[in-house]
Design a protein around this motif. Structure first.
Motif, PDB file in Angstrom:
ATOM      1  N   GLY A 181      37.123  46.846  32.755  1.00 19.71           N
ATOM      2  CA  GLY A 181      35.585  46.550  32.822  1.00 19.71           C
ATOM      3  C   GLY A 181      34.515  47.284  31.767  1.00 19.71           C
ATOM      4  O   GLY A 181      34.676  48.653  32.004  1.00 19.71           O
ATOM      5  N   LEU A 227      34.784  41.591  31.442  1.00 18.80           N
ATOM      6  CA  LEU A 227      35.212  41.185  32.846  1.00 18.80           C
ATOM      7  C   LEU A 227      33.847  40.388  33.518  1.00 18.80           C
ATOM      8  O   LEU A 227      32.585  41.172  33.217  1.00 18.80           O
ATOM      9  CB  LEU A 227      35.635  42.123  33.664  1.00 18.80           C
ATOM     10  CG  LEU A 227      36.999  42.431  33.615  1.00 18.80           C
ATOM     11  CD1 LEU A 227      37.484  43.673  34.357  1.00 18.80           C
ATOM     12  CD2 LEU A 227      38.108  41.376  33.768  1.00 18.80           C
ATOM     13  N   SER A 234      30.541  42.979  34.528  1.00 17.31           N
ATOM     14  CA  SER A 234      30.782  44.304  33.795  1.00 17.31           C
ATOM     15  C   SER A 234      30.089  44.316  32.418  1.00 17.31           C
ATOM     16  O   SER A 234      29.669  43.266  32.032  1.00 17.31           O
ATOM     17  CB  SER A 234      32.245  44.708  33.392  1.00 17.31           C
ATOM     18  OG  SER A 234      32.739  44.939  34.590  1.00 17.31           O
ATOM     19  N   SER A 254      27.092  41.286  40.401  1.00 19.85           N
ATOM     20  CA  SER A 254      27.224  40.428  41.674  1.00 19.85           C
ATOM     21  C   SER A 254      26.776  41.587  42.739  1.00 19.85           C
ATOM     22  O   SER A 254      27.262  42.423  42.915  1.00 19.85           O
ATOM     23  CB  SER A 254      28.386  39.985  41.769  1.00 19.85           C
ATOM     24  OG  SER A 254      28.900  39.783  43.319  1.00 19.85           O
ATOM     25  N   ALA A 269      29.813  42.329  45.002  1.00 16.25           N
ATOM     26  CA  ALA A 269      30.746  43.058  44.421  1.00 16.25           C
ATOM     27  C   ALA A 269      30.214  44.384  44.424  1.00 16.25           C
ATOM     28  O   ALA A 269      31.180  45.464  44.682  1.00 16.25           O
ATOM     29  CB  ALA A 269      31.196  42.627  43.042  1.00 16.25           C
ATOM     30  N   LEU A 327      36.527  38.638  41.668  1.00 17.04           N
ATOM     31  CA  LEU A 327      36.925  38.942  40.445  1.00 17.04           C
ATOM     32  C   LEU A 327      37.975  38.084  39.698  1.00 17.04           C
ATOM     33  O   LEU A 327      37.885  37.574  38.771  1.00 17.04           O
ATOM     34  CB  LEU A 327      37.191  40.474  40.200  1.00 17.04           C
ATOM     35  CG  LEU A 327      37.350  40.819  39.028  1.00 17.04           C
ATOM     36  CD1 LEU A 327      36.126  40.502  37.886  1.00 17.04           C
ATOM     37  CD2 LEU A 327      38.073  42.461  38.683  1.00 17.04           C
ATOM     38  N   LYS A 346      37.115  34.335  39.221  1.00 16.73           N
ATOM     39  CA  LYS A 346      36.239  34.220  38.206  1.00 16.73           C
ATOM     40  C   LYS A 346      36.895  34.444  36.624  1.00 16.73           C
ATOM     41  O   LYS A 346      36.864  33.919  35.692  1.00 16.73           O
ATOM     42  CB  LYS A 346      34.776  34.746  38.320  1.00 16.73           C
ATOM     43  CG  LYS A 346      33.959  34.492  37.334  1.00 16.73           C
ATOM     44  CD  LYS A 346      32.433  35.040  37.823  1.00 16.73           C
ATOM     45  CE  LYS A 346      31.429  34.386  36.771  1.00 16.73           C
ATOM     46  NZ  LYS A 346      30.049  35.122  37.024  1.00 16.73           N
ATOM     47  N   ALA A 347      37.660  35.650  36.723  1.00 13.98           N
ATOM     48  CA  ALA A 347      38.224  36.384  35.410  1.00 13.98           C
ATOM     49  C   ALA A 347      39.258  35.424  35.062  1.00 13.98           C
ATOM     50  O   ALA A 347      39.425  35.137  33.834  1.00 13.98           O
ATOM     51  CB  ALA A 347      38.581  37.572  35.716  1.00 13.98           C
TER      52      ALA A 347
END
Length: 243
Positions: free
Chosen positions: A46, A74, A77, A83, A86, A115, A118-119
Motif C-alpha cells: 500500500g 490498495l 492506502s 476505513s 481498518a 482488505l 475489496k482488493a
C-alpha cells in the motif's frame, strides 16, 4: 481504464499511469518484447507514491525478461479513502506488537479479511482492463504484496498461471484453508529473521499450499533484507511458467 500520463524511462521501458474508476495504477511495458507481452501483477503493501522507487525497480527488472508489469493502489492506502475499522485494527495490531504480546486472531481478521474482500475484485477488474490492451497478453503472474491477497487471487482467478509470494504479513486462519486449494506453481520468499512475521506460521502456511509445485526460498535477514539475487530467481520462475 484511462491513461493520465506516460514517460519513457532511460532503459526504454514505457511507464504509464492510469485510473480505473477511482483506483490509481501504473503500467510498465518493455521497449522490445513479443507482442502481446506476458504480464506480471506487482503487489505491494500500500502507498503507490511511497513504494514507487521499489515498484519501478521491480518493473524494470521484469522488463529485462520481456514481461509487462502493472500495479494498483490498495483500498485505504495512498490517496484512497481510509476505513475507520481498518485504522483501528492496525492500531490494535501495533499496540500488541509494541507490548510484545501475541497478536490475537480477531485483530488479524479485522485488518486483513476486509482488505482481501475489496482488493481482489479490484485486481480482477484491473486485469480485465489490462488484458484488453493490444500490447498485453497472457499468461499472467502475480508477485509480492500482501500474501493474503495473493492467496485469494491464486484460488479465484484462473488467468493467473503462477505466483511469487512473500511470507511477510499476518494471515487469517480462513486463508490457510484457501491456501490448500491453490494448484498453480508457487515461489515463496521468507526472511528468516523478519521482525514482523511469525516464522513458524509462515512455514505452516507453506506446508498448507495445495499445489504440487512449490518452492520455499528462505534467507537470513529482516523484512527488507531480501537478497538481490532473489529477483533473478523470481524472474526465472516466471520465465518458466509464463513464457
Amino acid at each position: 481504464m484511462r491513461f493520465t500520463s506516460e514517460q519513457r524511462l532511460d532503459d526504454g521501458v514505457l511507464e504509464r499511469e492510469f485510473i480505473l474508476g477511482e483506483i490509481p495504477g501504473i503500467l510498465w511495458t518493455p521497449a522490445s518484447a513479443p507482442a502481446p507481452a506476458p504480464l506480471i501483477l506487482i503487489g505491494h503493501p500500500g502507498g503507490l507514491h511511497k513504494m514507487r522507487p521499489r515498484l519501478v525497480a521491480r518493473a524494470r527488472h521484469s522488463a529485462e525478461y520481456g514481461f509487462a508489469a502493472a500495479t494498483i493502489e490498495l483500498p485505504g492506502s495512498g490517496d484512497r479513502p481510509r476505513s475507520a475499522a481498518a485504522e483501528q485494527a492496525r492500531a490494535d495490531l501495533h499496540r500488541a506488537l509494541e507490548a510484545g504480546e501475541p497478536v490475537d486472531e480477531e485483530i488479524v481478521d479485522r485488518l486483513v479479511l476486509p482488505l482481501v474482500e475489496k482488493a481482489v475484485p479490484e485486481w480482477q477488474a484491473a486485469l480485465d482492463a489490462l488484458l484488453s490492451l493490444p500490447e498485453i497478453g497472457g499468461p499472467v503472474g502475480y508477485s509480492g504484496g500482501v500474501i493474503s491477497i495473493g492467496i485469494r487471487l491464486a484460488v479465484v482467478e484462473p488467468r493467473i498461471s503462477a505466483a511469487v509470494l512473500f511470507a511477510g504479513s499476518f494471515v487469517p486462519r480462513t486463508l490457510f484453508e484457501e491456501a490448500r486449494q491453490i494448484t498453480i506453481p508457487l515461489h515463496v520468499l521468507l526472511q528468516w529473521d523478519d521482525e514482523g512475521n511469525d516464522r513458524q506460521a509462515a512455514l505452516d502456511l507453506f506446508d498448507a499450499f495445495g499445489t504440487r509445485e512449490k518452492t520455499l526460498h528462505a534467507n537470513l535477514g529482516g523484512h527488507t533484507g531480501v537478497p538481490q539475487f532473489e529477483g533473478d530467481a523470481a524472474a526465472r520462475f516466471f520465465t518458466r511458467h509464463l513464457s
